[in-house]
Design an enzyme around this catalytic site. Structure first.
Site, PDB file in Angstrom:
ATOM      1  N   GLY A  11      31.815  44.702  45.790  1.00  0.00           N
ATOM      2  CA  GLY A  11      32.766  43.582  45.900  1.00  0.00           C
ATOM      3  C   GLY A  11      33.847  43.911  46.918  1.00  0.00           C
ATOM      4  N   GLY A  14      36.197  41.387  48.588  1.00  0.00           N
ATOM      5  CA  GLY A  14      37.070  40.573  47.732  1.00  0.00           C
ATOM      6  C   GLY A  14      38.533  40.980  47.886  1.00  0.00           C
ATOM      7  N   ASP A  37      28.455  44.394  49.208  1.00  0.00           N
ATOM      8  CA  ASP A  37      29.017  43.068  48.931  1.00  0.00           C
ATOM      9  C   ASP A  37      28.011  42.036  49.422  1.00  0.00           C
ATOM     10  OD1 ASP A  37      32.284  42.025  48.574  1.00  0.00           O
ATOM     11  OD2 ASP A  37      30.721  40.588  49.092  1.00  0.00           O
ATOM     12  N   ILE A  57      24.556  43.366  43.751  1.00  0.00           N
ATOM     13  CA  ILE A  57      24.575  44.445  42.745  1.00  0.00           C
ATOM     14  C   ILE A  57      23.411  44.282  41.765  1.00  0.00           C
ATOM     15  CG2 ILE A  57      27.032  44.988  42.872  1.00  0.00           C
ATOM     16  CD1 ILE A  57      27.453  43.093  40.464  1.00  0.00           C
ATOM     17  N   TYR A 156      33.992  35.064  31.069  1.00  0.00           N
ATOM     18  CA  TYR A 156      34.482  36.173  31.901  1.00  0.00           C
ATOM     19  C   TYR A 156      35.187  37.225  31.035  1.00  0.00           C
ATOM     20  CZ  TYR A 156      37.566  38.388  35.396  1.00  0.00           C
ATOM     21  OH  TYR A 156      38.254  39.279  36.176  1.00  0.00           O
ATOM     22  N   LYS A 160      34.085  41.059  30.453  1.00  0.00           N
ATOM     23  CA  LYS A 160      34.961  42.192  30.766  1.00  0.00           C
ATOM     24  C   LYS A 160      35.112  43.103  29.546  1.00  0.00           C
ATOM     25  CE  LYS A 160      36.102  41.675  35.114  1.00  0.00           C
ATOM     26  NZ  LYS A 160      35.695  42.675  36.098  1.00  0.00           N
TER      27      LYS A 160
HETATM   28  N1  SER Z   1      42.947  36.805  37.429  1.00  0.00           N
HETATM   29  C1  SER Z   1      41.569  36.667  37.078  1.00  0.00           C
HETATM   30  C2  SER Z   1      41.150  35.274  36.850  1.00  0.00           C
HETATM   31  O1  SER Z   1      42.002  34.444  36.732  1.00  0.00           O
HETATM   32  C3  SER Z   1      41.330  37.357  35.817  1.00  0.00           C
HETATM   33  O2  SER Z   1      40.981  38.642  35.965  1.00  0.00           O
HETATM   34  O3  SER Z   1      39.981  35.035  36.741  1.00  0.00           O
END
Ligand code: SER
Length: 341
Positions: A11, A14, A37, A57, A156, A160
């Site tokens: 990444g 990014g 990436d 990845i 997400y 995580k």
């Molecule tokens: N700042 C990120 C998001 O808003 C969260 O890790 O997705």
């Protein structure tokens, strides 16, 4: 083929990667940098790295190729789909965020087994790993500790949180029933970042993006409607402090680390406080509020602030920028230069 100790950054093009590359390729850097990436690096970043791999990845053959060609003993696994984007494509998010992280942990394990040194593995987690059930609880909770409210509401956040567990598993318990001890080849170190604000890049696909979007829009003379209520509060950090935190955590002696996952924070203004500061800097800015109730729901489930006392104690987390100085000393000079203000 290079058997010099190497760093792999996924990444890399990014927001975090962009800034990290400059630090990891500074003149006295001990390791050469290899990147992976989907998107090619900007030419000035590409010029700094030993080799850039453009690919996924999820491509295990490509990862095998990197193993064959490089002796990696540091991994910065930054590639991910952020929170808003993940909510639109949860199955894809799981693939990229979880299977992708698993592939990189396997990569690190194999590298560690092959060269015999632990591979220090940095993983950026997020305040999205928290899930506060309602605004009253959020207000009462104040600064949350790492192990509280670990009930994320987003794909997400769930990704995580699970990857934090995966990292701990690879570090301490990998194949615990095997005859020989195989754990300890991956030295997993993780930060739960707040919203990050960079002067250099504009984020995409995140839910904390309202703050950086507001700043960059105002600086470039574009109107902006903030998608959360003015009273909305979550923690934020200026990108240089995020990079410093990564570098400090990665260079901390292992025995100093009492956890594998650390909260890190810097300041926690409300959206209204952001707007006030942005208006003061750009009096001509056209700023409004147009609440997106669904994205608001996500931000409301994130803590108003984080307790990062363990990071401060264990490895010296000490952000340089508070809310005021992040604007005046970091964001404004670079942003004005960028947009010609
Ligand atoms: N700042 C990120 C998001 O808003 C969260 O890790 O997705």
């Amino acid at each position: 083929m290079s058997r010099n100790p190497s760093v792999l950054i996924t990444g890399a093009s990014g927001e975090i990667g962009h800034e990290l590359i400059a630090h990891l390729t500074a003149g006295d850097a001990a390791r050469q940098v290899v990147t992976l990436d989907l998107n090619p690096l900007q030419p000035e970043l590409a010029a700094k790295v030993r080799q850039q791999f453009v690919g996924s990845i999820l491509d295990t053959q490509l990862l095998e190729r990197i193993i064959a060609e490089y002796e990696v003993d540091r991994v910065y696994h930054l590639a991910a789909l952020l929170s808003t984007r993940s909510e639109f494509s949860p199955a894809l998010a799981h693939k990229v965020n979880v299977e992708g992280a698993l592939n990189l942990l396997e990569f690190a394990q194999k590298q560690g087994e092959s060269h015999g040194r632990p591979v220090v593995f940095f993983y950026p987690s997020s305040i999205a790993a928290f899930g506060l059930p309602d605004l009253a609880t959020k207000a009462a909770a104040g600064k949350v500790k790492e192990d509280d409210f670990n009930v994320p509401t987003t794909m997400y956040g769930a990704n995580k949180l699970y990857c934090e567990h995966l990292g701990r598993y690879y570090s301490r318990h990998y194949k615990q029933l095997a005859a020989e001890t195989l754990s300890g080849k991956v030295d997993f170190r993780c930060l739960r970042f707040p919203g990050l604000i960079s002067a250099e890049t504009v984020p995409s696909g995140g839910t904390s993006d309202y703050a950086p979007e507001m700043i960059h829009a105002a600086a470039s003379g574009k109107p902006y409607d903030c998608f959360v209520r003015p009273d909305t509060r979550i923690p934020f950090m200026a990108m240089p402090d995020a990079v410093t935190a990564i570098l400090r955590l990665m260079s901390a002696p292992r025995e100093k680390l009492t956890r594998s996952v650390y909260n890190v924070g810097a300041f926690a203004p409300s959206a209204a406080e952001f707007e006030t500061v942005v208006r003061a800097a750009f009096p001509m800015a056209t700023l409004g509020t147009k609440v997106d109730t669904k994205r608001q729901g996500i931000v409301d489930s994130w803590p108003a602030d984080v307790d990062d006392s363990t990071a401060r104690r264990d490895w010296g987390h000490a952000p340089k920028y508070d809310f005021a100085t992040s604007f005046h000393d970091y964001l404004m000079p670079s942003i004005r230069k960028r947009y010609g203000g």
